[in-house]
Motif scaffolding. Structure first.
Motif, short mmCIF file in Angstrom:
data_model
loop_
_atom_site.label_atom_id
_atom_site.label_comp_id
_atom_site.label_asym_id
_atom_site.label_seq_id
_atom_site.Cartn_x
_atom_site.Cartn_y
_atom_site.Cartn_z
N ARG A 81 0.85 -1.22 0.00
CA ARG A 81 0.00 0.00 0.00
C ARG A 81 0.87 1.25 0.00
NH1 ARG A 81 -2.30 4.39 0.27
NH2 ARG A 81 -2.00 3.92 -1.90
N VAL A 117 -0.12 9.60 -1.76
CA VAL A 117 -1.22 10.42 -2.26
C VAL A 117 -2.33 10.36 -1.22
CG1 VAL A 117 -2.96 10.73 -4.08
CG2 VAL A 117 -0.63 10.00 -4.68
N TRP A 118 -2.63 11.50 -0.64
CA TRP A 118 -3.67 11.57 0.39
C TRP A 118 -4.83 12.38 -0.15
CZ3 TRP A 118 0.09 13.37 4.88
CH2 TRP A 118 0.94 12.29 5.22
N ASN A 119 -5.81 11.67 -0.64
CA ASN A 119 -6.97 12.33 -1.25
C ASN A 119 -8.20 12.25 -0.34
OD1 ASN A 119 -8.31 13.59 -3.54
ND2 ASN A 119 -9.39 11.65 -3.77
N THR A 120 -8.32 11.16 0.41
CA THR A 120 -9.54 10.91 1.18
C THR A 120 -9.66 11.90 2.34
OG1 THR A 120 -9.31 8.59 0.60
CG2 THR A 120 -10.84 9.10 2.37
N PHE A 144 -7.31 8.50 6.39
CA PHE A 144 -6.81 7.33 5.62
C PHE A 144 -5.50 7.70 4.95
CE2 PHE A 144 -11.28 6.16 5.89
CZ PHE A 144 -11.26 4.78 6.01
N SER A 146 -2.11 7.07 4.40
CA SER A 146 -1.16 5.97 4.65
C SER A 146 0.23 6.51 4.92
CB SER A 146 -1.10 5.03 3.44
OG SER A 146 -2.26 4.26 3.39
N MET A 188 -4.28 -4.10 8.16
CA MET A 188 -3.41 -3.05 7.60
C MET A 188 -2.89 -2.09 8.66
SD MET A 188 -3.24 -3.75 4.37
CE MET A 188 -2.79 -2.34 3.38
N SER A 193 -2.51 4.35 8.41
CA SER A 193 -3.33 5.22 7.56
C SER A 193 -4.16 6.17 8.42
CB SER A 193 -4.22 4.36 6.64
OG SER A 193 -3.40 3.53 5.86
N ARG A 344 -11.24 -3.24 0.39
CA ARG A 344 -12.29 -2.21 0.42
C ARG A 344 -11.77 -0.92 -0.18
NH1 ARG A 344 -15.14 -4.47 -0.98
NH2 ARG A 344 -14.52 -6.55 -0.47
N GLN A 345 -11.89 -0.78 -1.45
CA GLN A 345 -11.45 0.41 -2.18
C GLN A 345 -12.68 1.19 -2.66
OE1 GLN A 345 -8.34 1.59 -2.44
NE2 GLN A 345 -7.69 -0.04 -1.06
N PRO A 346 -12.49 2.45 -3.12
CA PRO A 346 -13.66 3.29 -3.37
C PRO A 346 -14.63 2.71 -4.40
CG PRO A 346 -11.64 4.57 -3.57
CD PRO A 346 -11.23 3.15 -3.37
N ASP A 347 -15.88 2.83 -4.07
CA ASP A 347 -16.99 2.63 -4.99
C ASP A 347 -16.92 1.36 -5.85
OD1 ASP A 347 -19.39 3.21 -6.09
OD2 ASP A 347 -18.65 4.75 -7.48
N PRO A 348 -16.86 0.20 -5.21
CA PRO A 348 -16.80 -1.03 -6.01
C PRO A 348 -18.05 -1.26 -6.86
CG PRO A 348 -17.08 -1.53 -3.67
CD PRO A 348 -16.81 -0.06 -3.77
N ASP A 349 -19.22 -0.85 -6.32
CA ASP A 349 -20.45 -1.03 -7.13
C ASP A 349 -20.39 -0.16 -8.37
OD1 ASP A 349 -21.59 -2.80 -5.26
OD2 ASP A 349 -22.34 -1.13 -4.06
C1 LIG Z 1 -5.55 0.37 4.26
C2 LIG Z 1 -6.06 1.55 3.54
C3 LIG Z 1 -5.20 2.57 3.22
C4 LIG Z 1 -5.66 3.71 2.57
N1 LIG Z 1 -4.79 4.70 2.26
C5 LIG Z 1 -5.22 5.80 1.62
C6 LIG Z 1 -4.33 6.85 1.28
O1 LIG Z 1 -3.13 6.81 1.56
N2 LIG Z 1 -4.82 7.92 0.63
C7 LIG Z 1 -6.15 8.03 0.33
O2 LIG Z 1 -6.54 9.04 -0.27
N3 LIG Z 1 -7.03 7.07 0.65
C8 LIG Z 1 -6.59 5.96 1.28
N4 LIG Z 1 -7.48 4.97 1.61
C9 LIG Z 1 -8.89 5.19 1.36
C10 LIG Z 1 -9.34 4.51 0.08
O3 LIG Z 1 -8.77 5.10 -1.04
C11 LIG Z 1 -10.85 4.60 -0.03
O4 LIG Z 1 -11.27 5.92 0.08
C12 LIG Z 1 -11.52 3.80 1.01
O5 LIG Z 1 -10.90 2.57 1.14
C13 LIG Z 1 -12.96 3.70 0.58
O6 LIG Z 1 -13.51 2.65 1.24
P1 LIG Z 1 -15.04 2.49 1.46
O7 LIG Z 1 -15.26 1.03 1.52
O8 LIG Z 1 -15.47 3.34 2.59
O9 LIG Z 1 -15.62 3.05 0.05
P2 LIG Z 1 -16.98 3.52 -0.45
O10 LIG Z 1 -16.75 4.09 -1.82
O11 LIG Z 1 -17.69 4.42 0.52
O12 LIG Z 1 -17.76 2.18 -0.60
C14 LIG Z 1 -18.47 1.55 0.46
C15 LIG Z 1 -19.76 1.01 -0.09
O13 LIG Z 1 -20.64 2.10 -0.42
C16 LIG Z 1 -20.99 2.02 -1.80
N5 LIG Z 1 -21.13 3.41 -2.25
C17 LIG Z 1 -20.19 4.21 -2.79
N6 LIG Z 1 -20.72 5.42 -3.08
C18 LIG Z 1 -22.01 5.36 -2.68
C19 LIG Z 1 -23.09 6.29 -2.68
N7 LIG Z 1 -22.94 7.51 -3.17
N8 LIG Z 1 -24.28 5.88 -2.17
C20 LIG Z 1 -24.44 4.66 -1.65
N9 LIG Z 1 -23.46 3.73 -1.64
C21 LIG Z 1 -22.27 4.08 -2.13
C22 LIG Z 1 -19.87 1.24 -2.45
O14 LIG Z 1 -20.22 0.65 -3.68
C23 LIG Z 1 -19.58 0.21 -1.37
O15 LIG Z 1 -20.54 -0.82 -1.40
C24 LIG Z 1 -7.03 3.81 2.24
C25 LIG Z 1 -7.91 2.77 2.54
C26 LIG Z 1 -7.44 1.64 3.18
C27 LIG Z 1 -8.40 0.55 3.50
#
Ligand SMILES: Cc1cc2nc3c(=O)[nH]c(=O)nc-3n(C[C@H](O)[C@H](O)[C@H](O)COP(=O)(O)OP(=O)(O)OC[C@H]3O[C@@H](n4cnc5c(N)ncnc54)[C@H](O)[C@@H]3O)c2cc1C
Length: 371
Positions: A81, A117-120, A144, A146, A188, A193, A344-349
């Motif tokens: 990561r 890259v820290w976007n979240t 988040f 990292s 992790m 993070s 668990r990465q952004p927006d899998p659906d």
């Molecule tokens: C170990 C780890 C390290 C990370 N490191 C970094 C980092 O260094 N920098 C960084 O920027 N980010 C980092 N992230 C964050 C990562 O990029 C994602 O933002 C994060 O993992 C999103 O996870 P989520 O499951 O909450 O995603 P979500 O996109 O919120 O998805 C969760 C669920 O909601 C659904 N969903 C999505 N959008 C909607 C909506 N509008 N309405 C309803 N449902 C929705 C999805 O399909 C999914 O089922 C890290 C994450 C992890 C786990």
């Protein structure tokens, strides 16, 4: 490029031996990041004239980069990561930096600065930039983030007016509030993070990278998901290795049920590797420029397929080692915990929907298998 893959293998083997030591809240794989630096992998994405080998930036190098990421991920998902974030920042700098910025940040990468890259962020608390002559005021925080207490050159997109603007912040010189303890996840842990609040700091305008909107520019933004998928696949390979070693220790490799399951595991892992190969062929073809829409759709398909591979391997390796093999500290328990979260990465659906929308609106599907 072969040398980079060999180097990644050595770093990964050592990281896998050390991974349990840093698997605790606040842990961080410092020795492994140092090993990446010593092996030249922190500088590898830089162009030749900047001291790198163009790993992931030179034409024809994407498959080598994905192999390096997969290999590092196999050694340690937290390290994978961190390395993926470092590479992502260097790719964005390569794409959008001026010559002066490229050479300044290349020198930092050669000196061992870790990028990310820290976007979240939490929107109400997000990062905002205000330009005042040759200075930029920074307010807000990232979550988040990292490697939060170790990354010294984070690339931090934030709001600038109505746009989303990148900046590379010299974090080691700023009075930021760094909270590794914000990161209380079960998996992790060593990715650290956490949360970083950069409110009240200022940087020169030379920290601003590209123009507003560049960070989200397609197809690089969506196409980049292939890199986290490569790291994830490495985690699944680590689970398979741990399960195989467990069976060998117990003398259970002759068991027909276990053999059948290993047939599934090994098939799934090869499926994932073929997706990486297809993605490399489609996104980084020997000639011409790939169709941007096809790149996005293919990345979404590959990410979805590799997530499925990883979930299947998680289930099958759990069944293979059973409760006896899932005790802590042990690789099956730790890597399973890491992989479950890192998947668990952004927006899998949204990713699978977009791939479907492409398929329904085009006569031909994007083919990485037929170039
Ligand atoms: C170990 C780890 C390290 C990370 N490191 C970094 C980092 O260094 N920098 C960084 O920027 N980010 C980092 N992230 C964050 C990562 O990029 C994602 O933002 C994060 O993992 C999103 O996870 P989520 O499951 O909450 O995603 P979500 O996109 O919120 O998805 C969760 C669920 O909601 C659904 N969903 C999505 N959008 C909607 C909506 N509008 N309405 C309803 N449902 C929705 C999805 O399909 C999914 O089922 C890290 C994450 C992890 C786990």
């Amino acid at each position: 490029m072969d040398a980079a893959v060999d180097a990644a293998r050595r770093v990964a083997d050592a990281a896998s031996r050390r991974a349990a030591e840093v698997d605790h809240p606040g842990g961080f794989p410092e020795a492994d990041v140092e090993a990446l630096r010593e092996a030249g992998l922190l500088a590898a994405p830089l162009r030749g004239q900047d001291g790198g080998i163009g790993l992931g930036t030179a034409p024809g190098s994407l498959h080598a980069l994905l192999t390096v990421l997969r290999t590092v991920g196999r050694g340690s998902l937290p390290l994978g990561r961190l390395y993926e974030g470092h590479v992502n920042a260097l790719l964005l700098i390569d794409q959008f930096g001026t010559d002066a910025q490229r050479s300044r940040w290349a020198a930092d990468a050669r000196d061992g600065h870790l990028f990310g890259v820290w976007n979240t962020e939490i929107p109400a608390d997000g990062v905002r930039y205000t330009v005042d002559r040759d200075r930029v005021r920074v307010e807000g925080a990232k979550t988040f983030a990292s490697g939060c207490a170790h990354v010294t050159r984070p690339l931090v997109p934030g709001a600038l007016g109505d746009g989303w603007q990148m900046a590379v912040l010299p974090l080691d010189t700023l009075d930021a509030t760094v909270e590794p303890e914000w990161w209380q996840a079960e998996g992790m842990r060593a990715s650290q993070s956490g949360r970083v609040d950069v409110s009240g700091t200022t940087v020169g305008t030379g920290a601003l990278l590209g123009t507003p909107g560049d960070y989200l520019r397609e197809p690089a933004f969506t196409g980049g998901s292939i890199r986290f998928a490569a790291v994830q696949l490495g985690g699944a390979e680590a689970l398979a290795r741990a399960a195989r070693a467990h069976l060998a220790r117990l003398g259970r490799t002759d068991h027909a049920g276990q053999q059948a399951r290993f047939g599934q595991i090994t098939t799934a892992l090869e499926t994932g590797a073929l997706w990486l190969l297809g993605a490399s062929r489609l996104m980084d073809p020997p000639a011409g420029t790939p169709d941007p829409e096809a790149v996005r759709a293919y990345a979404q398909m590959a990410r979805t397929a590799i997530e499925r591979v990883c979930l299947d391997v998680l289930e099958w390796t759990d069944r293979t080692v059973g409760a006896r093999g899932l005790g802590a500290p042990g690789p099956s328990e730790r890597v399973g915990r890491d992989l479950r979260l890192y998947l668990r990465q952004p927006d899998p659906d949204g990713a699978v929907e977009a791939a479907g929308a492409y398929a329904l609106s085009h006569d031909a599907r994007p083919l990485g298998s037929d170039l």
